[in-house]
Enzyme design. Structure first.
Site, PDB file in Angstrom:
ATOM      1  N   THR A   1      13.071  31.783   3.198  1.00 27.12           N
ATOM      2  CA  THR A   1      14.516  31.553   3.314  1.00 27.12           C
ATOM      3  C   THR A   1      14.902  30.078   3.214  1.00 27.12           C
ATOM      4  O   THR A   1      16.069  29.743   3.118  1.00 27.12           O
ATOM      5  CB  THR A   1      15.063  32.075   4.667  1.00 27.12           C
TER       6      THR A   1
ATOM      7  N   SER B   1      19.469  28.077 -11.363  1.00 26.65           N
ATOM      8  CA  SER B   1      20.424  28.720 -12.271  1.00 26.65           C
ATOM      9  C   SER B   1      19.851  30.076 -12.695  1.00 26.65           C
ATOM     10  O   SER B   1      18.754  30.456 -12.286  1.00 26.65           O
ATOM     11  CB  SER B   1      20.676  27.832 -13.480  1.00 26.65           C
ATOM     12  N   SER B   2      20.595  30.791 -13.516  1.00 24.00           N
ATOM     13  CA  SER B   2      20.173  32.092 -14.058  1.00 24.00           C
ATOM     14  C   SER B   2      19.936  33.155 -12.997  1.00 24.00           C
ATOM     15  O   SER B   2      19.098  34.033 -13.166  1.00 24.00           O
ATOM     16  CB  SER B   2      18.883  31.968 -14.899  1.00 24.00           C
ATOM     17  N   LEU B   3      20.660  33.105 -11.878  1.00 21.98           N
ATOM     18  CA  LEU B   3      20.515  34.162 -10.872  1.00 21.98           C
ATOM     19  C   LEU B   3      21.452  35.337 -11.171  1.00 21.98           C
ATOM     20  O   LEU B   3      21.383  36.373 -10.514  1.00 21.98           O
ATOM     21  CB  LEU B   3      20.811  33.620  -9.474  1.00 21.98           C
ATOM     22  N   GLY B   4      22.334  35.146 -12.133  1.00 21.36           N
ATOM     23  CA  GLY B   4      23.238  36.236 -12.503  1.00 21.36           C
ATOM     24  C   GLY B   4      24.550  36.223 -11.738  1.00 21.36           C
ATOM     25  O   GLY B   4      25.045  37.272 -11.338  1.00 21.36           O
TER      26      GLY B   4
ATOM     27  N   CYS C   1      30.535  39.608 -39.753  1.00 28.98           N
ATOM     28  CA  CYS C   1      31.005  38.271 -40.120  1.00 28.98           C
ATOM     29  C   CYS C   1      30.119  37.666 -41.208  1.00 28.98           C
ATOM     30  O   CYS C   1      30.185  38.094 -42.346  1.00 28.98           O
ATOM     31  CB  CYS C   1      31.148  37.393 -38.882  1.00 28.98           C
TER      32      CYS C   1
ATOM     33  N   GLN D   1      18.569  28.090   2.938  1.00 30.32           N
ATOM     34  CA  GLN D   1      19.103  27.256   4.018  1.00 30.32           C
ATOM     35  C   GLN D   1      19.514  25.883   3.497  1.00 30.32           C
ATOM     36  O   GLN D   1      20.578  25.367   3.824  1.00 30.32           O
ATOM     37  CB  GLN D   1      18.047  27.063   5.113  1.00 30.32           C
TER      38      GLN D   1
ATOM     39  N   GLU E   1      31.713  43.576 -31.764  1.00 28.09           N
ATOM     40  CA  GLU E   1      30.900  43.546 -30.544  1.00 28.09           C
ATOM     41  C   GLU E   1      31.668  43.015 -29.333  1.00 28.09           C
ATOM     42  O   GLU E   1      31.373  43.392 -28.204  1.00 28.09           O
ATOM     43  CB  GLU E   1      29.606  42.735 -30.773  1.00 28.09           C
TER      44      GLU E   1
ATOM     45  N   HIS F   1      34.540  40.601 -35.426  1.00 27.73           N
ATOM     46  CA  HIS F   1      33.443  40.800 -34.467  1.00 27.73           C
ATOM     47  C   HIS F   1      33.714  42.004 -33.564  1.00 27.73           C
ATOM     48  O   HIS F   1      34.286  41.837 -32.484  1.00 27.73           O
ATOM     49  CB  HIS F   1      33.274  39.553 -33.594  1.00 27.73           C
TER      50      HIS F   1
ATOM     51  N   LYS G   1      17.898  36.169  10.375  1.00 27.21           N
ATOM     52  CA  LYS G   1      17.497  34.761  10.326  1.00 27.21           C
ATOM     53  C   LYS G   1      18.373  33.998   9.315  1.00 27.21           C
ATOM     54  O   LYS G   1      18.861  32.898   9.600  1.00 27.21           O
ATOM     55  CB  LYS G   1      16.020  34.690   9.914  1.00 27.21           C
TER      56      LYS G   1
ATOM     57  N   ILE H   1      27.151  38.430 -13.407  1.00 24.25           N
ATOM     58  CA  ILE H   1      26.974  39.875 -13.205  1.00 24.25           C
ATOM     59  C   ILE H   1      27.430  40.256 -11.795  1.00 24.25           C
ATOM     60  O   ILE H   1      28.072  41.296 -11.589  1.00 24.25           O
ATOM     61  CB  ILE H   1      25.489  40.286 -13.408  1.00 24.25           C
TER      62      ILE H   1
END
Ligand code: GLN
Length: 552
Positions: A189, A13-16, A382, A193, A510, A508, A224, A19
């Site tokens: 790799t 996880s957390s590979l983005g 807030c 795979q 933001e 909010h 490859k 994004i």
């Protein structure tokens, strides 16, 4: 006909994924395709609204009041368009819908099963945004990692959709990791795979692989990966670690992720997008002319994702000001009368964050007091605004027992109290005041000057509000409610007259800051921090911080 792109994740996880999905969407949008992104999360919560920020980071709120995954924030910040309730679906929501239908007798005595009933409902929602010819391309990010038990129904739903719609209308991009082994000095790799193999065992083959890597992928390695993962050679995309998430769209353009996606979908590629405003923003972000330090006072500061939208809004506003915003996290739980001056003396501005519950609340009040008394630019969001009102009541109005009824239900100086329509509610999920509401500003207020208008709308997520019984007292003493909801009279913005920048907002801001539309309040706040820094450089220390505590 709407085309579909699915983004899955493998290895870790957390590979983005968010994004990458947002970057691709940006490129497709810039090429003239009407593009949106949605996220499907495999957890059982009906929405992330009830999740502690420590679990999955901030809860992002859309215009229509959906409490969603923080990736939707990235989608909006990149695409500069709104998302909605339909853009975030969880397993919990899917099951809730199917179970409700079963209770209504809608399945006519059939056995209700994961296949076809759950997968049909997943497919229905996956294609919902594609109806009515609203979008040319719908990108769907699948939360979780391929191989998780809970991801299986989603993989199966995508497999079926690909079969139904055809490979030209439905492609899968798999985001994976190519680890670099320092000792062997080699890129590996094998995990990729395996992850692709696991997906194929479920009948789904990726069309494109986006490979996260710390080192460039050389040509033979790409070949490859393509060979063993059964994708075309041009469909192995290198995603090197980036200096900022905002450079990823340009990196993906360089690697032609957009071109390959369009080719696989049988869509015209057209000319390379210019992304002029995006590049201007990146330039300013990379080469700031000054730097300010802003204290972020909150109780989840250990976790970067908990205040994601605030941090991103600072990045956007910093770029406008050509100024690097260094955010100094200050844990409100450890902030006291005794140490406030020491912890905050070198801040150019102070932001008190949103939040819930009483942990760390006195620290927030102390931070506000320090900012108010020392005339340091202050921005309260807030809960931050609510505590600014409590601080003012205690130390200026002389109401020593002032509090919000959220923290002290019995106080007779309840300057912040629960909204009337909240009092009957017992359920937690989706029951706050949520989403966009209008606000009218006093024409002569700082806020009106900053927004450049007196009519605004902003997103909310709260249960408590300013108690209008105290309104006159505040006004007389110089804390002015300069923004109100035109229908209900609820106070949405307070300002202190005799202060260079002291603004508290019940909403909010933001959530609405994007790369191409940085939020005016954040832009003005960073500008105020710059001014404060210059003034401070002229004089050596803050005015004396008095340690007197008013007794109630
Ligand atoms: N806990 C406060 C309320 O419910 C503030 C919420 C927030 O900061 N989002 O009103």
């Amino acid at each position: 006909m709407t085309k579909y792109i699915f983004v899955t994740g493998g290895v870790t996880s957390s590979l983005g994924k968010g994004i990458i999905a947002a970057s691709l969407a940006k490129l497709l949008q810039a090429r003239g395709f009407r593009t949106t992104i949605q996220k499907f999360d495999p957890y059982i919560n009906v929405d992330p609204g009830t999740l502690n920020p420590y679990e999955h980071g901030e809860c992002y709120v859309t215009e229509d009041g959906a409490e969603t995954d923080l990736d939707l924030g990235h989608y909006e910040r990149y695409l500069n368009t709104f998302t909605s309730q339909a853009n975030n679906v969880t397993t919990g929501r899917i099951y809730q819908y199917v179970i409700n239908k079963e209770r209504e007798g809608a399945y006519l005595g059939k056995t209700v099963q994961v296949i076809p009933h759950i997968t049909d409902e997943i497919k229905r929602r996956m294609t919902l945004l594609g109806q009515n010819n609203q979008y040319d391309i719908v990108i769907t990010e699948l939360g979780g990692t391929v191989g998780d038990i809970e991801s299986l129904p989603y993989i199966e739903a995508v497999r079926q959709l690909k079969w139904e719609k055809g490979d030209q209308n439905c492609i899968v991009i798999h985001l994976t990791l190519i680890p670099y082994l320092k000792a062997a000095k080699e890129l590996k790799t094998k995990p990729t795979q395996h992850s692709v193999k696991m997906m194929s065992e479920n009948g789904l083959n990726p069309d494109i692989l986006v490979c996260r890597t710390e080192e460039p992928l050389y040509k033979d390695l790409k070949r490859k990966i393509a060979l063993f993962c059964n994708v075309t050679q041009d469909a192995v995309i290198e995603a090197l670690d980036a200096d900022t998430i905002y450079s990823v769209p340009l990196e993906m353009m360089r690697e032609k992720l957009d071109v390959i996606s369009l080719q696989k979908l049988g869509l015209p590629v057209g000319e390379e997008p210019q992304l002029i405003r995006w590049k201007e923003f990146l330039n300013k972000l990379r080469y700031p002319k000054s730097k300010v330090t802003i204290g972020l006072i909150g109780k989840y500061v250990e976790l970067q994702d908990a205040y994601k939208s605030i941090l991103e809004a600072f990045i956007h506003a910093g770029a406008v000001n050509e100024c690097k915003v260094e955010v100094k996290n200050i844990h409100s739980e450890f902030l006291t009368v005794e140490n406030a001056a020491e912890k905050m003396h070198n801040l150019d501005a102070v932001l008190v964050a949103p939040g819930f519950g009483s942990r760390g609340i006195e620290g927030k009040i102390e931070a506000i007091r320090f900012a108010r008394e020392n005339k340091i630019p202050f921005f309260g969001i807030c809960l931050g605004m609510q505590m600014a009102c409590v601080e003012f009541a205690r130390y200026v109005l002389g109401l020593g027992k002032a509090h919000s009824t959220e923290m002290n239900a019995d106080t007779d100086q309840a300057v912040i109290c629960m909204m009337e329509d909240q009092k009957q509610i017992t359920q937690m999920g989706g029951t706050m005041r949520l989403g966009s509401y209008d606000c009218e500003l006093n024409a002569n207020s700082k806020a009106a000057a900053i927004y450049g208008t007196t009519h605004i709308n902003e997103r909310h997520r709260h249960r408590y509000e300013f108690n209008n019984d105290f309104l006159e007292m505040y006004e007389k003493a110089g804390m002015i409610p300069v923004g109100k909801n035109p229908k209900t009279g609820l106070v949405e913005i307070v300002e202190i007259e005799d202060h260079p920048f002291f603004i508290g907002v019940q909403f909010h801001p933001e959530y609405k800051s994007t790369v191409e539309n940085p939020h005016p309040l954040f832009v003005a706040f960073v500008a105020a921090a710059k001014v404060a820094q210059e003034a401070r450089n002229g004089q050596s220390e803050h005015p004396m911080y008095e340690q007197s505590v008013v007794e109630g």
